[in-house]
Scaffold this active site. Structure first.
Site, mmCIF file in Angstrom:
data_model
loop_
_atom_site.group_PDB
_atom_site.id
_atom_site.type_symbol
_atom_site.label_atom_id
_atom_site.label_comp_id
_atom_site.label_asym_id
_atom_site.label_seq_id
_atom_site.Cartn_x
_atom_site.Cartn_y
_atom_site.Cartn_z
ATOM 1 C CD GLU A 44 105.680 106.356 27.171
ATOM 2 O OE1 GLU A 44 104.754 105.961 27.899
ATOM 3 O OE2 GLU A 44 106.861 105.943 27.285
ATOM 4 N N GLY A 89 112.765 103.956 27.750
ATOM 5 C CA GLY A 89 112.531 102.654 27.131
ATOM 6 C C GLY A 89 113.583 102.254 26.113
ATOM 7 C CG ASN A 124 104.563 105.409 34.048
ATOM 8 O OD1 ASN A 124 103.485 104.820 33.954
ATOM 9 N ND2 ASN A 124 104.987 106.286 33.148
ATOM 10 C CD1 TRP A 125 104.054 99.702 37.688
ATOM 11 C CD2 TRP A 125 102.040 98.730 37.937
ATOM 12 N NE1 TRP A 125 104.006 99.169 38.954
ATOM 13 C CE2 TRP A 125 102.776 98.563 39.135
ATOM 14 C CE3 TRP A 125 100.748 98.200 37.875
ATOM 15 C CZ2 TRP A 125 102.264 97.882 40.238
ATOM 16 C CZ3 TRP A 125 100.228 97.521 38.980
ATOM 17 C CH2 TRP A 125 100.986 97.367 40.143
ATOM 18 C CE LYS A 126 106.729 104.338 30.519
ATOM 19 N NZ LYS A 126 107.796 104.648 29.560
ATOM 20 N N GLY A 131 110.008 103.115 34.519
ATOM 21 C CA GLY A 131 109.075 102.421 33.643
ATOM 22 C C GLY A 131 109.342 100.925 33.657
ATOM 23 N N GLY A 132 110.102 100.454 32.688
ATOM 24 C CA GLY A 132 110.348 99.020 32.514
ATOM 25 C C GLY A 132 110.754 98.294 33.785
ATOM 26 C CD GLU A 139 109.855 110.084 32.785
ATOM 27 O OE1 GLU A 139 110.090 109.122 33.515
ATOM 28 O OE2 GLU A 139 108.921 110.109 31.974
HETATM 29 P P1 13P Z 1 111.743 103.396 31.256
HETATM 30 O O1 13P Z 1 112.231 103.266 32.671
HETATM 31 O O2 13P Z 1 111.138 102.145 30.716
HETATM 32 O O3 13P Z 1 112.812 103.974 30.363
HETATM 33 O O4 13P Z 1 110.551 104.472 31.273
HETATM 34 C C1 13P Z 1 110.754 105.661 31.907
HETATM 35 C C2 13P Z 1 109.461 106.376 31.971
HETATM 36 O O5 13P Z 1 108.919 106.793 30.965
HETATM 37 C C3 13P Z 1 108.825 106.529 33.284
HETATM 38 O O6 13P Z 1 107.752 107.408 33.235
#
Ligand code: 13P
Length: 252
Positions: free
Chosen positions: A97, A173, A9-11, A233-234, A167
């Site tokens: 989010e 994050g 998930n690149w956000k 994510g990250g 999650e």
């Molecule tokens: P991180 O891996 O940055 O903690 O994010 C997780 C996330 O929200 C994936 O959807």
């Protein structure tokens, strides 16, 4: 045995140049394992470019969000059928989010989930508790409520064509990962909730873990019985980090 899904998930990150490099580096080293599928979820604006780049590969494409509506006067929204049209086979719904920063309700999330199914795609339903809820001993209750909202509208059979991502909000994050045991406990509970309605569906649905998953903790998490991959994510923004998770999954 359930296939493992490693989803990035690149956000709201990246641009045309960095995405192209990231995807090229991932494609150059996709692990050869029939048991692992990689999925990339870029921002809407870059989905088509990534679709062209991954064409013919074993990597799948998804969106990070979707409208609950099928079309019409909804300025700024993107319908599931449009995502399908440009190559998506998955869409994330109910990311924390979206729920916290954009006020998405469980009812809206349930409608989005169904909209994704109606377009012939696979929804990835995100659920998870906040730190406050965990400390109050409400983790199972919260995840169950979030699940129930979708079960109530789409029914248990829909989970035969869906993915769940647990999650914990406190792990997203933050660099704080749930321990494999903490995550497994919740994953087991989620599967048990589904088992009460349909054992076969519960046995096949993929339940991903998300929240500071990295190359060095992925193996321990994915080794757990009810953890079927990660929503990353990250660590999905650097090919080496993402591939380290994919590699750990391939060795599971
Ligand atoms: P991180 O891996 O940055 O903690 O994010 C997780 C996330 O929200 C994936 O959807």
């Amino acid at each position: 045995m359930r296939q493992i899904l490693v989803a990035g998930n690149w956000k709201m990150n990246g641009d045309s140049a960095t995405n192209a490099e990231l995807v090229a580096n991932i494609l150059a080293a996709v692990p050869v394992s029939d048991n692992v599928r990689l999925l990339l979820c870029p921002p809407f604006t870059y989905i088509s470019a990534v679709a062209a780049q991954i064409a013919g590969s074993k990597v799948s494409l998804g969106a990070q969000n979707v409208s609950e509506h099928s079309g019409g006067a909804h300025t700024g929204e993107v319908a599931a059928a449009m995502l399908r049209d440009i190559g998506c086979s998955y869409a994330i719904v109910g990311h924390s989010e979206r729920r916290t920063l954009y006020g998405e309700t469980s009812a809206q999330v349930a409608n989005k989930f169904q909209a994704v199914l109606d377009a012939g795609m696979t929804p990835i339903l995100c659920i998870g508790e906040t730190l406050q809820e965990r400390e109050a001993g409400r983790t199972n209750a919260v995840t169950e409520e979030q699940l129930d909202a979708v079960l109530g509208t789409s029914g248990i059979a829909a989970f035969g064509s869906a993915v769940i991502a647990y999650e914990p909000v406190w792990a997203i994050g933050t660099g704080k990962t749930a321990s494999p045991e903490q995550a497994q406990d919740v994953h087991r509970h989620i599967r048990a909730v589904l088992e009460k309605q349909d054992r076969a569906v519960a046995a096949t649905v993929q339940i991903l873990y998300g929240g500071s998953m990295k190359g060095d903790n992925a193996a321990g998490l994915i080794a757990m019985q009810d953890i079927d991959g990660g929503l990353v994510g990250g660590a999905s923004l650097q090919a080496a980090d993402f591939l380290a998770i994919a590699g750990a999954a391939a060795q599971n």
